[in-house]
Design a protein around this motif. Structure first.
Motif, PDB file in Angstrom:
ATOM      1  N   LEU A  48      12.543  -8.862   4.457  1.00 13.69           N
ATOM      2  CA  LEU A  48      11.907  -7.687   5.043  1.00 13.69           C
ATOM      3  C   LEU A  48      10.392  -7.794   5.204  1.00 13.69           C
ATOM      4  O   LEU A  48       9.781  -6.899   5.782  1.00 13.69           O
ATOM      5  CB  LEU A  48      12.236  -6.455   4.198  1.00 13.69           C
ATOM      6  CG  LEU A  48      13.685  -5.968   4.279  1.00 13.69           C
ATOM      7  CD1 LEU A  48      13.995  -4.985   3.162  1.00 13.69           C
ATOM      8  CD2 LEU A  48      13.950  -5.332   5.636  1.00 13.69           C
ATOM      9  N   HIS A  49       9.772  -8.868   4.706  1.00 12.24           N
ATOM     10  CA  HIS A  49       8.318  -8.995   4.799  1.00 12.24           C
ATOM     11  C   HIS A  49       7.918 -10.113   5.755  1.00 12.24           C
ATOM     12  O   HIS A  49       8.683 -11.067   5.966  1.00 12.24           O
ATOM     13  CB  HIS A  49       7.709  -9.266   3.418  1.00 12.24           C
ATOM     14  CG  HIS A  49       7.731  -8.076   2.513  1.00 12.24           C
ATOM     15  ND1 HIS A  49       8.890  -7.618   1.942  1.00 12.24           N
ATOM     16  CD2 HIS A  49       6.740  -7.245   2.080  1.00 12.24           C
ATOM     17  CE1 HIS A  49       8.611  -6.555   1.189  1.00 12.24           C
ATOM     18  NE2 HIS A  49       7.323  -6.318   1.260  1.00 12.24           N
ATOM     19  N   ARG A  50       6.720 -10.007   6.278  1.00 12.53           N
ATOM     20  CA  ARG A  50       6.133 -11.064   7.095  1.00 12.53           C
ATOM     21  C   ARG A  50       5.230 -11.914   6.200  1.00 12.53           C
ATOM     22  O   ARG A  50       4.258 -11.417   5.651  1.00 12.53           O
ATOM     23  CB  ARG A  50       5.314 -10.469   8.246  1.00 12.53           C
ATOM     24  CG  ARG A  50       6.126  -9.609   9.204  1.00 12.53           C
ATOM     25  CD  ARG A  50       7.152 -10.435   9.968  1.00 12.53           C
ATOM     26  NE  ARG A  50       8.006  -9.580  10.783  1.00 12.53           N
ATOM     27  CZ  ARG A  50       7.760  -9.245  12.050  1.00 12.53           C
ATOM     28  NH1 ARG A  50       6.657  -9.699  12.633  1.00 12.53           N
ATOM     29  NH2 ARG A  50       8.596  -8.483  12.713  1.00 12.53           N
ATOM     30  N   MET A  59       5.575   6.735   1.060  1.00 13.81           N
ATOM     31  CA  MET A  59       5.691   5.679   2.057  1.00 13.81           C
ATOM     32  C   MET A  59       4.886   4.461   1.626  1.00 13.81           C
ATOM     33  O   MET A  59       3.890   4.592   0.896  1.00 13.81           O
ATOM     34  CB  MET A  59       5.205   6.170   3.420  1.00 13.81           C
ATOM     35  CG  MET A  59       6.013   7.323   3.990  1.00 13.81           C
ATOM     36  SD  MET A  59       5.324   7.980   5.524  1.00 13.81           S
ATOM     37  CE  MET A  59       5.238   9.725   5.131  1.00 13.81           C
ATOM     38  N   TYR A  60       5.338   3.306   2.090  1.00 12.29           N
ATOM     39  CA  TYR A  60       4.683   2.043   1.742  1.00 12.29           C
ATOM     40  C   TYR A  60       4.563   1.176   2.990  1.00 12.29           C
ATOM     41  O   TYR A  60       5.432   1.220   3.883  1.00 12.29           O
ATOM     42  CB  TYR A  60       5.492   1.268   0.705  1.00 12.29           C
ATOM     43  CG  TYR A  60       5.697   1.971  -0.609  1.00 12.29           C
ATOM     44  CD1 TYR A  60       4.813   1.800  -1.667  1.00 12.29           C
ATOM     45  CD2 TYR A  60       6.801   2.797  -0.812  1.00 12.29           C
ATOM     46  CE1 TYR A  60       5.008   2.426  -2.885  1.00 12.29           C
ATOM     47  CE2 TYR A  60       7.018   3.429  -2.031  1.00 12.29           C
ATOM     48  CZ  TYR A  60       6.118   3.237  -3.055  1.00 12.29           C
ATOM     49  OH  TYR A  60       6.326   3.867  -4.265  1.00 12.29           O
ATOM     50  N   ILE A  61       3.512   0.358   3.021  1.00 14.86           N
ATOM     51  CA  ILE A  61       3.395  -0.677   4.048  1.00 14.86           C
ATOM     52  C   ILE A  61       2.922  -1.962   3.400  1.00 14.86           C
ATOM     53  O   ILE A  61       2.163  -1.956   2.431  1.00 14.86           O
ATOM     54  CB  ILE A  61       2.428  -0.280   5.189  1.00 14.86           C
ATOM     55  CG1 ILE A  61       1.082   0.190   4.640  1.00 14.86           C
ATOM     56  CG2 ILE A  61       3.054   0.760   6.094  1.00 14.86           C
ATOM     57  CD1 ILE A  61       0.076   0.511   5.723  1.00 14.86           C
ATOM     58  N   GLN A  62       3.376  -3.067   3.946  1.00 13.30           N
ATOM     59  CA  GLN A  62       2.924  -4.380   3.487  1.00 13.30           C
ATOM     60  C   GLN A  62       1.446  -4.550   3.817  1.00 13.30           C
ATOM     61  O   GLN A  62       0.979  -4.148   4.891  1.00 13.30           O
ATOM     62  CB  GLN A  62       3.744  -5.457   4.187  1.00 13.30           C
ATOM     63  CG  GLN A  62       3.285  -6.875   3.923  1.00 13.30           C
ATOM     64  CD  GLN A  62       4.077  -7.898   4.720  1.00 13.30           C
ATOM     65  OE1 GLN A  62       5.171  -7.613   5.215  1.00 13.30           O
ATOM     66  NE2 GLN A  62       3.521  -9.095   4.864  1.00 13.30           N
ATOM     67  N   LEU A  80       0.862  -1.170   0.000  1.00  6.23           N
ATOM     68  CA  LEU A  80       0.000   0.000   0.000  1.00  6.23           C
ATOM     69  C   LEU A  80       0.902   1.225   0.000  1.00  6.23           C
ATOM     70  O   LEU A  80       1.662   1.444   0.952  1.00  6.23           O
ATOM     71  CB  LEU A  80      -0.902   0.001   1.237  1.00  6.23           C
ATOM     72  CG  LEU A  80      -1.662   1.299   1.538  1.00  6.23           C
ATOM     73  CD1 LEU A  80      -2.586   1.674   0.383  1.00  6.23           C
ATOM     74  CD2 LEU A  80      -2.437   1.190   2.829  1.00  6.23           C
ATOM     75  N   GLY A  81       0.852   1.987  -1.070  1.00  8.92           N
ATOM     76  CA  GLY A  81       1.710   3.160  -1.196  1.00  8.92           C
ATOM     77  C   GLY A  81       0.920   4.446  -1.047  1.00  8.92           C
ATOM     78  O   GLY A  81      -0.227   4.538  -1.490  1.00  8.92           O
ATOM     79  N   ILE A  82       1.531   5.429  -0.420  1.00  4.49           N
ATOM     80  CA  ILE A  82       0.881   6.735  -0.258  1.00  4.49           C
ATOM     81  C   ILE A  82       1.844   7.853  -0.648  1.00  4.49           C
ATOM     82  O   ILE A  82       3.068   7.709  -0.592  1.00  4.49           O
ATOM     83  CB  ILE A  82       0.400   6.979   1.192  1.00  4.49           C
ATOM     84  CG1 ILE A  82       1.598   7.126   2.150  1.00  4.49           C
ATOM     85  CG2 ILE A  82      -0.544   5.888   1.644  1.00  4.49           C
ATOM     86  CD1 ILE A  82       1.238   7.691   3.507  1.00  4.49           C
ATOM     87  N   GLY A  84       4.767  -6.227   9.719  1.00  5.58           N
ATOM     88  CA  GLY A  84       5.513  -6.506   8.497  1.00  5.58           C
ATOM     89  C   GLY A  84       6.288  -5.323   7.983  1.00  5.58           C
ATOM     90  O   GLY A  84       6.716  -4.439   8.726  1.00  5.58           O
ATOM     91  N   PHE A  85       6.431  -5.286   6.668  1.00  6.55           N
ATOM     92  CA  PHE A  85       7.310  -4.347   5.986  1.00  6.55           C
ATOM     93  C   PHE A  85       6.758  -2.923   5.976  1.00  6.55           C
ATOM     94  O   PHE A  85       5.550  -2.693   5.902  1.00  6.55           O
ATOM     95  CB  PHE A  85       7.489  -4.823   4.548  1.00  6.55           C
ATOM     96  CG  PHE A  85       8.226  -3.865   3.654  1.00  6.55           C
ATOM     97  CD1 PHE A  85       9.607  -3.803   3.687  1.00  6.55           C
ATOM     98  CD2 PHE A  85       7.535  -3.037   2.786  1.00  6.55           C
ATOM     99  CE1 PHE A  85      10.289  -2.922   2.853  1.00  6.55           C
ATOM    100  CE2 PHE A  85       8.207  -2.163   1.950  1.00  6.55           C
ATOM    101  CZ  PHE A  85       9.590  -2.108   1.989  1.00  6.55           C
ATOM    102  N   ALA A  86       7.680  -1.949   6.014  1.00  4.98           N
ATOM    103  CA  ALA A  86       7.359  -0.548   5.751  1.00  4.98           C
ATOM    104  C   ALA A  86       8.566   0.088   5.082  1.00  4.98           C
ATOM    105  O   ALA A  86       9.717  -0.299   5.331  1.00  4.98           O
ATOM    106  CB  ALA A  86       7.016   0.195   7.035  1.00  4.98           C
ATOM    107  N   LEU A  87       8.313   1.049   4.223  1.00  2.00           N
ATOM    108  CA  LEU A  87       9.377   1.801   3.547  1.00  2.00           C
ATOM    109  C   LEU A  87       9.064   3.285   3.668  1.00  2.00           C
ATOM    110  O   LEU A  87       7.978   3.731   3.296  1.00  2.00           O
ATOM    111  CB  LEU A  87       9.466   1.411   2.071  1.00  2.00           C
ATOM    112  CG  LEU A  87      10.401   2.252   1.197  1.00  2.00           C
ATOM    113  CD1 LEU A  87      11.836   2.176   1.674  1.00  2.00           C
ATOM    114  CD2 LEU A  87      10.313   1.804  -0.266  1.00  2.00           C
TER     115      LEU A  87
END
Length: 393
Positions: free
Chosen positions: A351-353, A222-225, A187-189, A208-211
């Motif tokens: 990096l991911h769950r 920003m992104y989240i898994q 999910l990107g914002i 999980g993951f976040a960028l």
């Protein structure tokens, strides 16, 4: 109409190839199904490897990138509420990456191609590839008025993405496709918010993951898994910020700086490779031949590397009447592609769950992160893959 090289697709591979061929005195025409506004308005993140930034600058295509891009000498990794800075510049002998969105790269390349007198047909439909097993291949399409057009050429390049006609022009019996679909998406914002951290943060924490990335001093990416099957309605702004805080918070009092979210969307993640990348006088480049999850920041760079290898091969063919590099194109590119696939898969896995992972596997992923803290060799290997090496012949 006739040209030397017919290119299907106005993405990074097709545009860079056309520019490099022009510099070598080789004519090329690009066909693109989208309008120019659609091409330039498709928002994509972009992390440019060191060699690509140098090449754009040398080709006179990097002026705006040098003014507006963000030059990163390192990245930050996070797990268990702690952060590790990897100084890529120090680990790789001076190389770094540049954060400059892919759609901005395309805007620069399209403007420069048209300024050079290059031909790009936007908004075409029904593009078809013909007779690539002969020495007289050609392309047909319908223009914006519905009229059928034909382009005769010496060679055809399918730089038209996963769903284009390029790969399909290779008979199914002569190609092998490898694919891995990941059980999670991103999910990107985009948010109007101040900068929270001076470089990219890749986190494996909480759910999980976040960028954490950046677009400008005032706009953050920003992104989240998430579950790729989720509807965006299940992610109101409050939930997004709560997840970002949980996945990025630390024990040292750092605070995520928030703001108005003005764009959001969910993308699935997968890895894909088609072998071979050539058939007769047809050559595949970019997403038509390979796709990587964005975790390793390799998609754009692999596409441009294809264009570099192919431009060198075509230049040798026209200059020296030698087909040696053309014949080796697929093998040359695939060596780099599979290394990029491996790196992207490794970063994604670490990096991911994954709900399918056992507790043992989850601890292995965290051990992989911790190894980067204790082993300079491991840190160097990651840094070298991240900043990238120039394409080889």
């Amino acid at each position: 109409m006739r040209t030397q090289v017919g290119i299907v697709g106005c993405g990074p591979a097709g545009l860079f190839l056309a520019h490099r061929l022009h510099r070598a005195g080789i004519e090329a025409v690009i066909l693109e199904s989208r309008s120019r506004a659609e091409v330039e308005g498709t928002i994509r993140a972009g992390v440019l490897e060191h060699w690509l930034v140098e090449m754009m600058t040398e080709m006179g295509l990097g002026a705006r990138m040098l003014r507006e891009g963000h030059f990163h000498t390192g990245i930050t990794l996070q797990w268990n509420r702690q952060r590790l800075h990897l100084d890529m510049e120090e680990l790789t002998g001076g190389r770094k990456v540049t954060v400059y969105p892919q759609h901005e790269v395309l805007r620069d390349l399209i403007a420069a191609r048209l300024a050079d007198g290059g031909t790009i047909h936007f908004g075409v439909s029904g593009t078809a590839i013909h007779d690539v097993e002969t020495d007289r291949p050609f392309l047909t399409w319908h223009d914006g008025e519905g009229l059928e057009r034909r382009l005769d050429c010496d060679y055809v390049v399918g730089a038209d993405g996963f769903h284009g006609p390029g790969r399909q022009a290779i008979p199914a019996a002569r190609r092998t496709e490898y694919q891995k679909v990941y059980p999670f998406g991103w999910l990107g914002i985009l948010a109007h918010a101040p900068l929270s951290w001076p470089e990219l943060i890749y986190a494996n924490q909480g759910e999980g993951f976040a960028l954490l990335s950046t677009r400008s001093p005032e706009v953050q990416r920003m992104y989240i898994q998430c579950d790729p099957a989720d509807g965006i309605a299940r992610w109101p702004d409050a939930r997004i910020w709560a997840e970002l805080r949980a996945r990025l918070e630390t024990d040292d009092g750092w605070v995520l700086r928030e703001g108005e979210i003005f764009q959001k969307g969910i993308i699935p993640l997968r890895s894909f490779v088609c072998e071979p990348m050539q058939h007769g006088r047809l050559f595949l480049a970019g997403d038509a031949a390979h796709i990587v999850p964005p975790t390793g920041a390799k998609g754009l760079n692999l596409a441009v590397a294809d264009a570099v290898v192919l431009s060198r091969a075509l230049a040798e063919r026209y200059r020296d009447n030698s087909a040696a590099r053309l014949d080796a194109y697929s093998d040359t590119c695939l060596r780099r592609v599979w290394k990029g696939e491996r790196f992207s898969w490794a970063m994604t896995t670490m990096l991911h769950r994954n709900a399918q992972d056992s507790p043992f596997e989850r601890r292995i992923h965290l051990a992989g992160l911790d190894l980067l803290r204790s082993s300079r060799a491991a840190a160097t290997a990651l840094a070298e893959s991240y900043v990238g090496l120039p394409p080889e012949d």
